[in-house]
Design a protein around this motif. Sequence first.
Motif, mmCIF file in Angstrom:
data_model
loop_
_atom_site.group_PDB
_atom_site.id
_atom_site.type_symbol
_atom_site.label_atom_id
_atom_site.label_comp_id
_atom_site.label_asym_id
_atom_site.label_seq_id
_atom_site.Cartn_x
_atom_site.Cartn_y
_atom_site.Cartn_z
ATOM 1 N N LYS A 206 6.557 17.237 4.099
ATOM 2 C CA LYS A 206 5.825 17.453 5.120
ATOM 3 C C LYS A 206 4.607 17.266 5.013
ATOM 4 N N LEU A 207 3.602 16.896 6.123
ATOM 5 C CA LEU A 207 2.370 16.490 5.629
ATOM 6 C C LEU A 207 1.501 17.697 5.105
ATOM 7 N N SER A 208 1.935 19.083 5.598
ATOM 8 C CA SER A 208 1.036 20.113 5.172
ATOM 9 C C SER A 208 1.113 20.316 3.501
ATOM 10 N N ILE A 209 2.295 19.926 3.201
ATOM 11 C CA ILE A 209 2.398 19.724 1.700
ATOM 12 C C ILE A 209 1.593 18.661 1.179
ATOM 13 N N ALA A 210 1.305 17.664 1.667
ATOM 14 C CA ALA A 210 0.351 16.552 1.138
ATOM 15 C C ALA A 210 -1.020 16.968 1.295
ATOM 16 N N PHE B 186 0.786 -1.193 -0.028
ATOM 17 C CA PHE B 186 0.058 -0.194 -0.046
ATOM 18 C C PHE B 186 0.980 1.351 0.133
ATOM 19 N N ILE B 187 1.753 1.062 0.773
ATOM 20 C CA ILE B 187 2.795 2.430 0.857
ATOM 21 C C ILE B 187 3.524 2.588 -0.487
ATOM 22 N N ILE B 188 4.083 1.607 -1.123
ATOM 23 C CA ILE B 188 4.683 1.587 -2.373
ATOM 24 C C ILE B 188 3.779 1.956 -3.321
ATOM 25 N N ASP B 189 2.461 1.636 -3.385
ATOM 26 C CA ASP B 189 1.802 1.988 -4.525
ATOM 27 C C ASP B 189 0.783 3.237 -4.463
ATOM 28 N N SER B 190 1.156 3.922 -3.163
ATOM 29 C CA SER B 190 0.371 5.305 -2.854
ATOM 30 C C SER B 190 0.977 6.225 -3.719
ATOM 31 N N ASP B 191 0.260 7.302 -4.243
ATOM 32 C CA ASP B 191 0.736 8.309 -5.047
ATOM 33 C C ASP B 191 1.154 9.324 -4.048
ATOM 34 N N ARG B 192 0.947 9.318 -2.918
ATOM 35 C CA ARG B 192 1.637 10.295 -1.969
ATOM 36 C C ARG B 192 2.953 9.980 -1.322
ATOM 37 N N ASN B 193 3.709 10.734 -1.125
ATOM 38 C CA ASN B 193 5.085 10.741 -0.759
ATOM 39 C C ASN B 193 5.209 10.523 0.944
#
Length: 207
Positions: free
Chosen positions: A89-93, A25-32
């Motif tokens: 940073k989470l704020s950027i996500a 799931f981590i690998i496939d996620s579009d989010r960093n």
Amino acid sequence: MAGGRYILPDQIRLDEEVLSNIHQFIIDSDRNVIMFGELFERFKAELLDKTSITNRFYLQGVLRYKYEKEFYFAKDLLIKDINSEQGIKLSIAIELFIKEQGRIVTKDELKEEFLGLADFVLQAATANNSDILLWDSGKYLHSEQIIADNAIKERLKKILDDCTSQGSVSVRKLYDDIYVQENEFLINNNIEGHIALYSVLNFWFLD
């Protein structure tokens, strides 16, 4: 370490299939950037059923133990690529998610996207990002979604200067004046109260 207690790895009941699913799931996620709270909530049923991992702190410790050389681990989240130009940073996500929606986004939508997102974490993440505008209680808009040209900005700046020429003025008073003089601007941007107006003026004219 989990929830303030140290636990030896061989004392934790694990399930390699569940951990493999989380890793994928981590690998496939579009989010960093991915929060441990989100991972725990997404896989909560499997974790509680097949492992001794009962909260996000346990999960964080296990993931760090197994994948420390693959990901960067922070207090509440992991970062897949620490050198990425995307959300370190989470704020950027969160900003990117709001921007992608192209509209006002609610707190509930953010919590659905970022499972396990606590209110205080959201508040800190949005407060530290000037492009995330608080639009109302529990509602947010990206700064690029504001509909305005330079002429409108100049007129609003004049109204602001006139109202504050004798001292401070409440945003509610500013809203009333702008409602009369620039009502179309308020309508076009769904500015229905002083909170959104304050966010816009603060974004444009904060010295």
